[in-house]
Design a protein around this motif. Sequence first.
Motif, PDB file in Angstrom:
ATOM      1  N   GLY A  68       1.156  -1.045  -0.274  1.00  0.00           N
ATOM      2  CA  GLY A  68      -0.263   0.242   0.001  1.00  0.00           C
ATOM      3  C   GLY A  68       0.966   1.679  -0.035  1.00  0.00           C
ATOM      4  N   PRO A  69       0.062   2.624   0.286  1.00  0.00           N
ATOM      5  CA  PRO A  69       1.002   3.586   0.357  1.00  0.00           C
ATOM      6  C   PRO A  69       1.727   4.077   0.985  1.00  0.00           C
ATOM      7  CG  PRO A  69      -1.367   3.484  -0.575  1.00  0.00           C
ATOM      8  CD  PRO A  69      -0.648   2.555  -0.071  1.00  0.00           C
ATOM      9  N   ASP A  70       2.564   4.823   1.246  1.00  0.00           N
ATOM     10  CA  ASP A  70       3.492   4.860   2.423  1.00  0.00           C
ATOM     11  C   ASP A  70       2.991   6.296   3.208  1.00  0.00           C
ATOM     12  OD1 ASP A  70       5.928   6.239   4.514  1.00  0.00           O
ATOM     13  OD2 ASP A  70       6.736   6.107   2.554  1.00  0.00           O
ATOM     14  N   LEU A  71       2.988   5.953   3.958  1.00  0.00           N
ATOM     15  CA  LEU A  71       1.675   7.009   4.921  1.00  0.00           C
ATOM     16  C   LEU A  71       2.170   8.117   4.910  1.00  0.00           C
ATOM     17  CD1 LEU A  71      -0.886   4.988   7.187  1.00  0.00           C
ATOM     18  CD2 LEU A  71      -0.665   4.975   4.702  1.00  0.00           C
ATOM     19  N   ASP A  72       3.452   8.024   5.387  1.00  0.00           N
ATOM     20  CA  ASP A  72       4.875   9.162   6.130  1.00  0.00           C
ATOM     21  C   ASP A  72       4.570  10.303   4.737  1.00  0.00           C
ATOM     22  OD1 ASP A  72       5.159   7.930   8.622  1.00  0.00           O
ATOM     23  OD2 ASP A  72       6.962   6.691   7.436  1.00  0.00           O
ATOM     24  N   GLN A  73       4.302   9.807   3.296  1.00  0.00           N
ATOM     25  CA  GLN A  73       4.615  10.471   2.250  1.00  0.00           C
ATOM     26  C   GLN A  73       2.893  10.319   1.552  1.00  0.00           C
ATOM     27  OE1 GLN A  73       7.135  11.758   0.790  1.00  0.00           O
ATOM     28  NE2 GLN A  73       8.395  10.162   2.932  1.00  0.00           N
ATOM     29  N   SER A  74       1.959   9.787   1.893  1.00  0.00           N
ATOM     30  CA  SER A  74       1.001   9.816   1.111  1.00  0.00           C
ATOM     31  C   SER A  74      -0.339  10.466   2.023  1.00  0.00           C
ATOM     32  CB  SER A  74       0.349   8.596   0.913  1.00  0.00           C
ATOM     33  OG  SER A  74      -0.425   8.156   1.876  1.00  0.00           O
ATOM     34  N   LEU A  75      -0.098  10.422   3.340  1.00  0.00           N
ATOM     35  CA  LEU A  75      -0.737  11.322   3.929  1.00  0.00           C
ATOM     36  C   LEU A  75       0.120  12.884   4.490  1.00  0.00           C
ATOM     37  CD1 LEU A  75      -2.358   8.029   6.077  1.00  0.00           C
ATOM     38  CD2 LEU A  75      -3.559   9.616   3.904  1.00  0.00           C
ATOM     39  N   ARG A  76       0.700  12.882   4.607  1.00  0.00           N
ATOM     40  CA  ARG A  76       1.281  14.182   4.840  1.00  0.00           C
ATOM     41  C   ARG A  76       0.519  15.555   4.529  1.00  0.00           C
ATOM     42  NH1 ARG A  76       6.003  14.005   7.246  1.00  0.00           N
ATOM     43  NH2 ARG A  76       6.834  13.152   6.213  1.00  0.00           N
ATOM     44  N   ARG A  81     -10.095  14.162   8.601  1.00  0.00           N
ATOM     45  CA  ARG A  81     -11.560  13.175   7.422  1.00  0.00           C
ATOM     46  C   ARG A  81     -10.847  12.241   6.601  1.00  0.00           C
ATOM     47  NH1 ARG A  81     -11.563  18.198   6.572  1.00  0.00           N
ATOM     48  NH2 ARG A  81     -11.117  19.531   4.090  1.00  0.00           N
ATOM     49  N   TYR A  82      -9.795  13.157   5.856  1.00  0.00           N
ATOM     50  CA  TYR A  82      -8.881  12.518   4.678  1.00  0.00           C
ATOM     51  C   TYR A  82      -8.215  10.843   5.126  1.00  0.00           C
ATOM     52  CZ  TYR A  82      -6.343  11.695   0.853  1.00  0.00           C
ATOM     53  OH  TYR A  82      -5.821  11.337  -0.844  1.00  0.00           O
ATOM     54  N   ILE A  83      -7.945  10.818   6.185  1.00  0.00           N
ATOM     55  CA  ILE A  83      -7.271   9.686   6.734  1.00  0.00           C
ATOM     56  C   ILE A  83      -8.350   8.787   7.288  1.00  0.00           C
ATOM     57  CG2 ILE A  83      -6.064   9.199   8.858  1.00  0.00           C
ATOM     58  CD1 ILE A  83      -4.221  11.235   8.874  1.00  0.00           C
ATOM     59  N   ARG A  84      -9.385   9.375   7.741  1.00  0.00           N
ATOM     60  CA  ARG A  84     -10.522   8.213   8.296  1.00  0.00           C
ATOM     61  C   ARG A  84     -11.264   7.676   7.457  1.00  0.00           C
ATOM     62  NH1 ARG A  84     -12.992  11.834   9.918  1.00  0.00           N
ATOM     63  NH2 ARG A  84     -12.104  11.455  12.759  1.00  0.00           N
ATOM     64  N   GLU A  85     -11.785   8.263   5.678  1.00  0.00           N
ATOM     65  CA  GLU A  85     -12.349   8.321   4.258  1.00  0.00           C
ATOM     66  C   GLU A  85     -11.104   7.255   3.842  1.00  0.00           C
ATOM     67  OE1 GLU A  85     -15.492   8.848   1.944  1.00  0.00           O
ATOM     68  OE2 GLU A  85     -15.275   9.294   3.969  1.00  0.00           O
ATOM     69  N   SER A  86     -10.346   7.806   4.152  1.00  0.00           N
ATOM     70  CA  SER A  86      -9.227   6.288   3.226  1.00  0.00           C
ATOM     71  C   SER A  86      -8.902   4.614   4.206  1.00  0.00           C
ATOM     72  CB  SER A  86      -7.326   6.758   3.216  1.00  0.00           C
ATOM     73  OG  SER A  86      -7.351   8.115   2.904  1.00  0.00           O
ATOM     74  N   MET A  93     -10.826   7.391  -3.169  1.00  0.00           N
ATOM     75  CA  MET A  93      -9.444   8.106  -3.290  1.00  0.00           C
ATOM     76  C   MET A  93      -8.266   7.412  -3.458  1.00  0.00           C
ATOM     77  SD  MET A  93     -10.834  10.775  -0.465  1.00  0.00           S
ATOM     78  CE  MET A  93     -11.345  10.477   0.701  1.00  0.00           C
ATOM     79  N   ILE A  94      -8.109   7.273  -4.166  1.00  0.00           N
ATOM     80  CA  ILE A  94      -6.699   6.042  -4.559  1.00  0.00           C
ATOM     81  C   ILE A  94      -5.465   6.896  -4.665  1.00  0.00           C
ATOM     82  CG2 ILE A  94      -5.331   3.918  -5.985  1.00  0.00           C
ATOM     83  CD1 ILE A  94      -8.356   3.227  -6.324  1.00  0.00           C
ATOM     84  N   ALA A  95      -4.388   6.528  -3.905  1.00  0.00           N
ATOM     85  CA  ALA A  95      -3.477   7.097  -3.987  1.00  0.00           C
ATOM     86  C   ALA A  95      -2.667   7.318  -4.934  1.00  0.00           C
ATOM     87  CB  ALA A  95      -1.996   7.144  -2.592  1.00  0.00           C
ATOM     88  N   PRO A  96      -1.420   8.175  -6.073  1.00  0.00           N
ATOM     89  CA  PRO A  96      -1.240   8.051  -7.206  1.00  0.00           C
ATOM     90  C   PRO A  96      -0.166   6.380  -6.765  1.00  0.00           C
ATOM     91  CG  PRO A  96      -0.760  10.520  -6.060  1.00  0.00           C
ATOM     92  CD  PRO A  96      -1.485   9.526  -5.220  1.00  0.00           C
ATOM     93  N   ASP A  97       0.087   6.431  -8.050  1.00  0.00           N
ATOM     94  CA  ASP A  97       0.563   5.127  -8.078  1.00  0.00           C
ATOM     95  C   ASP A  97       0.711   4.006  -7.657  1.00  0.00           C
ATOM     96  OD1 ASP A  97       2.328   6.338 -10.546  1.00  0.00           O
ATOM     97  OD2 ASP A  97       3.305   6.926  -7.776  1.00  0.00           O
ATOM     98  N   PHE A 122      -3.656   8.250  15.820  1.00  0.00           N
ATOM     99  CA  PHE A 122      -2.286   7.858  15.423  1.00  0.00           C
ATOM    100  C   PHE A 122      -1.664   8.226  14.228  1.00  0.00           C
ATOM    101  CE2 PHE A 122       0.559   3.859  14.581  1.00  0.00           C
ATOM    102  CZ  PHE A 122       1.531   4.390  15.632  1.00  0.00           C
ATOM    103  N   ILE A 123      -1.879   7.525  13.572  1.00  0.00           N
ATOM    104  CA  ILE A 123      -1.820   7.945  12.435  1.00  0.00           C
ATOM    105  C   ILE A 123      -1.346   9.613  11.792  1.00  0.00           C
ATOM    106  CG2 ILE A 123      -2.030   7.862   9.498  1.00  0.00           C
ATOM    107  CD1 ILE A 123      -3.697   5.600  10.045  1.00  0.00           C
ATOM    108  N   SER A 124      -3.122  10.213  12.402  1.00  0.00           N
ATOM    109  CA  SER A 124      -2.403  11.698  11.926  1.00  0.00           C
ATOM    110  C   SER A 124      -1.273  12.529  12.906  1.00  0.00           C
ATOM    111  CB  SER A 124      -3.631  12.802  12.106  1.00  0.00           C
ATOM    112  OG  SER A 124      -4.506  12.451  13.302  1.00  0.00           O
ATOM    113  N   THR A 125      -0.985  12.430  14.125  1.00  0.00           N
ATOM    114  CA  THR A 125      -0.071  12.639  14.912  1.00  0.00           C
ATOM    115  C   THR A 125       1.127  12.542  14.615  1.00  0.00           C
ATOM    116  OG1 THR A 125      -1.703  12.508  16.721  1.00  0.00           O
ATOM    117  CG2 THR A 125       1.020  12.866  16.744  1.00  0.00           C
TER     118      THR A 125
END
Length: 129
Positions: A68-76, A81-86, A93-97, A122-125
């Motif tokens: 899956g996407p590298d969350l450090d990059q794709s969710l920066r 609400r975007y993180i929850r929806e993902s 909303m599919i991450a590029p590549d 946890f992810i957003s922090t």
Amino acid sequence: MRIAAGLLMCAAAVMVVAAFVTGDEQRGPANAAAPAPAAPRDGRAVWAEHGCGSCHAFAPASARGQFGPDLDQSLRSMPDRYIRESIVAPDRMIAPDHAGGIMPADYGQRIPAADLERLVEFISTGVRD
């Protein structure tokens, strides 16, 4: 016959009294305390329970997943609400590549609401630090 019936009645009465005094296997002891409520779980525990790191890289969880996407990059800089929806509707909303249809789409049902909020926090922090 009357003696046997009387003995059976006495045995039944003794069993009922014993169940109330000592408890039985299904009810537990009569004087047992109610089970303690579950301790609040942190977002890292939710992350681990659902195996997020097996697919996603995420430094705060020491995860190096590559599917899956590298969350450090794709969710920066993404809002909560975007993180929850993902998480709950990953194909909206599919991450590029990355291809859709890989992440389970039922996390909204699988993860209890309180746990989902802890996971999002946890992810957003992690992506803001």
